[in-house]
Design a protein around this motif. Sequence first.
Motif, mmCIF file in Angstrom:
data_model
loop_
_atom_site.group_PDB
_atom_site.id
_atom_site.type_symbol
_atom_site.label_atom_id
_atom_site.label_comp_id
_atom_site.label_asym_id
_atom_site.label_seq_id
_atom_site.Cartn_x
_atom_site.Cartn_y
_atom_site.Cartn_z
ATOM 1 N N GLU A 1 0.828 -1.210 0.000
ATOM 2 C CA GLU A 1 0.000 0.000 0.000
ATOM 3 C C GLU A 1 0.859 1.256 0.000
ATOM 4 O O GLU A 1 1.955 1.279 0.548
ATOM 5 N N ARG B 1 0.272 2.482 9.213
ATOM 6 C CA ARG B 1 -0.431 1.209 9.375
ATOM 7 C C ARG B 1 -1.212 1.255 10.680
ATOM 8 O O ARG B 1 -0.675 1.648 11.723
ATOM 9 N N THR C 1 -4.822 -3.219 15.133
ATOM 10 C CA THR C 1 -5.925 -3.532 16.037
ATOM 11 C C THR C 1 -5.738 -4.972 16.467
ATOM 12 O O THR C 1 -5.048 -5.735 15.794
ATOM 13 N N GLU D 1 -5.500 -12.474 17.519
ATOM 14 C CA GLU D 1 -4.952 -11.954 16.277
ATOM 15 C C GLU D 1 -4.500 -10.511 16.459
ATOM 16 O O GLU D 1 -4.940 -9.805 17.359
ATOM 17 N N ARG E 1 -4.230 -7.324 13.766
ATOM 18 C CA ARG E 1 -4.521 -6.900 12.399
ATOM 19 C C ARG E 1 -3.648 -5.705 12.061
ATOM 20 O O ARG E 1 -3.576 -4.743 12.816
ATOM 21 N N ASP F 1 -3.789 -3.159 9.272
ATOM 22 C CA ASP F 1 -4.783 -2.757 8.291
ATOM 23 C C ASP F 1 -5.733 -3.938 8.079
ATOM 24 O O ASP F 1 -6.404 -4.333 9.010
ATOM 25 N N ASP F 2 -5.753 -4.529 6.892
ATOM 26 C CA ASP F 2 -6.682 -5.635 6.627
ATOM 27 C C ASP F 2 -6.038 -7.014 6.738
ATOM 28 O O ASP F 2 -6.687 -8.020 6.455
ATOM 29 N N THR F 3 -4.787 -7.083 7.132
ATOM 30 C CA THR F 3 -4.087 -8.361 7.246
ATOM 31 C C THR F 3 -4.157 -8.861 8.683
ATOM 32 O O THR F 3 -3.721 -8.175 9.602
ATOM 33 N N ALA F 4 -4.705 -10.059 8.875
ATOM 34 C CA ALA F 4 -4.808 -10.654 10.216
ATOM 35 C C ALA F 4 -3.636 -11.601 10.438
ATOM 36 O O ALA F 4 -3.353 -12.460 9.598
ATOM 37 N N ARG G 1 -5.952 -0.326 19.499
ATOM 38 C CA ARG G 1 -6.112 0.359 18.211
ATOM 39 C C ARG G 1 -5.130 1.515 18.218
ATOM 40 O O ARG G 1 -5.264 2.454 19.000
ATOM 41 N N ASP H 1 -10.165 7.446 10.356
ATOM 42 C CA ASP H 1 -10.469 6.503 11.425
ATOM 43 C C ASP H 1 -11.024 7.266 12.590
ATOM 44 O O ASP H 1 -11.400 6.856 13.571
#
Length: 108
Positions: free
Chosen positions: A23, A28, A31, A36, A38, A40-43, A54, A108
């Motif tokens: 990206e 980045r 959370t 897990e 995360r 961004d969108d990667t767990a 967060r 956010d």
Amino acid sequence: MAAPKTRVVVDRTALRDALLGAEADPIRVLTGGPDELRVDDTALPAIRLGPAIRLAVDPATLAPALDAGVGPDVLLDIAAPDAPILVRSADQGSFTTLVMPVPLPAAD
């Protein structure tokens, strides 16, 4: 430094790779659920002790701390989204470094 409220153990190389993803935005958002972390969108599989987190980080500051670590896992001690993150090798606790989070993106 304030005592950590949240501790996360995660694979050091997987976290580094997720931070340095393709990206364009250098910030980045991290959370975490109970099992897990995360990026961004990667767990990523992780172990979390304490409340959910967060916060935002700049890979240019966190990735070098991960590169300098020892062993397969890293321990992140987090006191608050605006306080330094204590980065420790999970296998070798004597290696420590501090990384300052950045403000969360405005969206956010």
